[in-house]
Design a protein around this motif. Structure first.
Motif, PDB file in Angstrom:
ATOM      1  N   ARG A  22       3.809  -4.081   3.369  1.00 21.00           N
ATOM      2  CA  ARG A  22       5.212  -4.230   3.726  1.00 21.00           C
ATOM      3  C   ARG A  22       5.680  -3.079   4.603  1.00 21.00           C
ATOM      4  N   VAL A  23       5.186  -1.878   4.316  1.00 21.52           N
ATOM      5  CA  VAL A  23       5.526  -0.721   5.163  1.00 21.52           C
ATOM      6  C   VAL A  23       4.956  -0.928   6.569  1.00 21.52           C
ATOM      7  N   ALA A  24       3.705  -1.388   6.631  1.00 21.05           N
ATOM      8  CA  ALA A  24       3.088  -1.642   7.932  1.00 21.05           C
ATOM      9  C   ALA A  24       3.831  -2.739   8.686  1.00 21.05           C
ATOM     10  N   ALA A  25       4.293  -3.766   7.966  1.00 27.44           N
ATOM     11  CA  ALA A  25       5.044  -4.845   8.607  1.00 27.44           C
ATOM     12  C   ALA A  25       6.330  -4.319   9.220  1.00 27.44           C
ATOM     13  N   ALA A  26       7.019  -3.441   8.474  1.00 28.59           N
ATOM     14  CA  ALA A  26       8.246  -2.855   9.010  1.00 28.59           C
ATOM     15  C   ALA A  26       7.955  -2.052  10.273  1.00 28.59           C
ATOM     16  N   GLY A  27       6.819  -1.356  10.283  1.00 33.11           N
ATOM     17  CA  GLY A  27       6.447  -0.589  11.466  1.00 33.11           C
ATOM     18  C   GLY A  27       6.179  -1.479  12.669  1.00 33.11           C
TER      19      GLY A  27
END
Length: 475
Positions: A344-349
């Protein structure tokens, strides 16, 4: 099959366009955001002066060019005016096989409508078992006959060749046009580049409603919805059903592809738009259609619709892809669903990088990048990507979803959640027309039937092209 190119003629004086409901001004009025697919249209100072408010009346070459640009982007809808064929310059073509009751009902409706009372009606008997009964039902209409069934596309082409009028209306025998339908559609032919325009196809109340009738009445595959639209592949309205069409005869060339037993209407629309013709949908005109009332017949028709994807893929490639999504939209979704907290953090990035890049591309010359606008567009695109992927999982690619669910509890939970969310979101706009349990069950049944037809058609064609995803143009 080829169609002739459109004429090099502009929209006539008096023709007007108004901004579509989903189009809005941005950058202080210097640009428009709208259309389908969604796009940003920057207006020159001269164009801003010509577009007075939300409406533009054609009065010169410059206003005609701007009106055409807005129409072709899907950012505006027409208010047609100018020279157009009248009711006396229309031939109504009815392709039919073994439906005398429907033909009698349709011809009676045409004779009762002042706009079509004197029109030439050509009924093309596509190899009916009892041609005498059909001829009697047609009454004063002219009847042309195929001695053996050649299919609805060939029957329409026979009627098209017999027509000598500037416009040809195609109506299936299970249709009943509502009064005034032709009066709404004919003015659209004032646009010299318009080849086809279609009415809204609504449900004809059945004598004996079936279990699926409320669902089919609400969301029939033939009903393109309440909003007028430009029709083009990969847009909000990507095709028109041949059940009811008004055509410029000179635009159709040889007409429908008779080698296609299904989806010949989609193929015609896509060939016309590829050649540069305009195609439109106007729901202000209405034609009622007798939908299948029996559940078995309804499911068989849905499966037949699915088989049309394979021949379309052979002719039009990725335009028929069940999933058309940008990697910038798909990657964040996959990361968020499969990567846990880190995903999810990578998706936000990924979304942040995508928004920053889009803002730089949207920046006006010498202006600051519109980060807020870009972020909104990226989120909107990602939401559309989620819906597209979810729809494919429950409709086009449900055999893969079932296979995954059979071996993975996590996949089972995800499939159940997606199927439930899909049904509820689709039902909500129609909650006053049909109950949720019936809607959800019918939607799942429809998707299973369509997907089965899609895979059967791909197997028959020996090609998986109709099952493969595609990137949007420029995506």
């Amino acid at each position: 099959m080829s169609v002739p190119p459109p004429p090099h003629a502009r929209l006539p004086d008096g023709y007007a366009v108004r901004l579509a409901g989903g189009t809005r001004r941005v950058e202080g009025g210097a640009a428009l955001l709208g259309g389908s697919p969604l796009r940003l249209l920057r207006l020159s100072p001269a164009a801003r002066d010509l577009l007075d408010g939300d409406r533009l009346v054609v009065s010169s070459a410059a206003t005609a060019a701007l009106a055409a640009r807005l129409l072709d982007a899907g950012a505006a809808v027409p208010e047609p005016a100018g020279p157009a064929p009248g009711p006396g310059d229309v031939t109504v073509v009815v392709p039919v096989r073994d439906r005398p009751e429907g033909v009698a009902r349709l011809v009676a409706a045409l004779r009762a409508d002042p706009a079509t009372a004197a029109a030439r009606v050509v009924v093309v008997d596509d190899g009916s078992v009892d041609p005498g009964a059909l001829a009697a039902a047609a009454g004063p209409a002219e009847v042309l006959r195929h001695e053996r069934p050649l299919g609805p596309a060939a029957a329409r082409n026979t009627g098209l060749r017999a027509a000598t009028t500037g416009a040809v209306a195609f109506l299936d025998s299970d249709c009943v046009p509502l009064p005034g339908w032709l009066d709404v559609l004919l003015p659209h032919l004032a646009d010299p580049r318009l080849a086809l325009v279609a009415p809204r196809v609504v449900a004809l109340p059945p004598a004996r409603p079936g279990w699926t009738t409320p669902y089919e009445t609400a969301v029939s595959a033939l009903d393109m919805g309440p909003e007028p639209a430009r029709v083009a592949p990969l847009s909000a309205v990507s095709y028109l059903p041949s059940a009811a069409l008004l055509a410029r005869r000179a635009a159709l060339g040889e007409g429908f592809d008779a080698a296609m037993p299904v989806a010949e209407d989609v193929d015609l629309v896509w060939r016309l738009t590829a050649a540069g013709w305009r195609v439109r949908y106007d729901p202000a005109a209405r034609v009622a259609h007798e939908h299948p009332a029996a559940t078995g017949a309804w499911l068989r028709r849905r499966a037949v619709y699915g088989t049309g994807a394979a021949p379309l893929a052979q002719r039009h490639g990725g335009l028929v892809a069940p999933v058309v999504v940008s990697p910038w939209s798909a990657v964040p979704v996959v990361l968020a669903l499969t990567g846990g907290r880190a995903g999810r953090v990578a998706a936000a990035g990924v979304l942040a990088v995508s928004a920053a890049g889009l803002a730089r591309r949207l920046a006006p010359p010498g202006g600051a990048p519109p980060y807020r606008l870009a972020a909104g567009l990226v989120l909107r695109g990602t939401a559309a990507g989620v819906r597209t992927l979810a729809r494919a999982a429950t409709r086009h690619h449900w055999p893969l979803t079932v296979a995954a669910a059979a071996v993975s509890p996590r996949a089972r939970r995800a499939a159940a959640a997606v199927a439930t969310a899909d049904a509820v979101l689709a039902w909500w706009p129609h909650r006053a027309e049909v109950g949720l349990p019936r809607f959800a069950a019918a939607r799942r049944m429809e998707d299973l039937a369509y997907g089965a037809g899609l895979w059967a058609g791909a197997l028959r064609a020996g090609s998986a092209r109709a099952l493969l995803p595609a990137r949007p143009p420029g995506g």
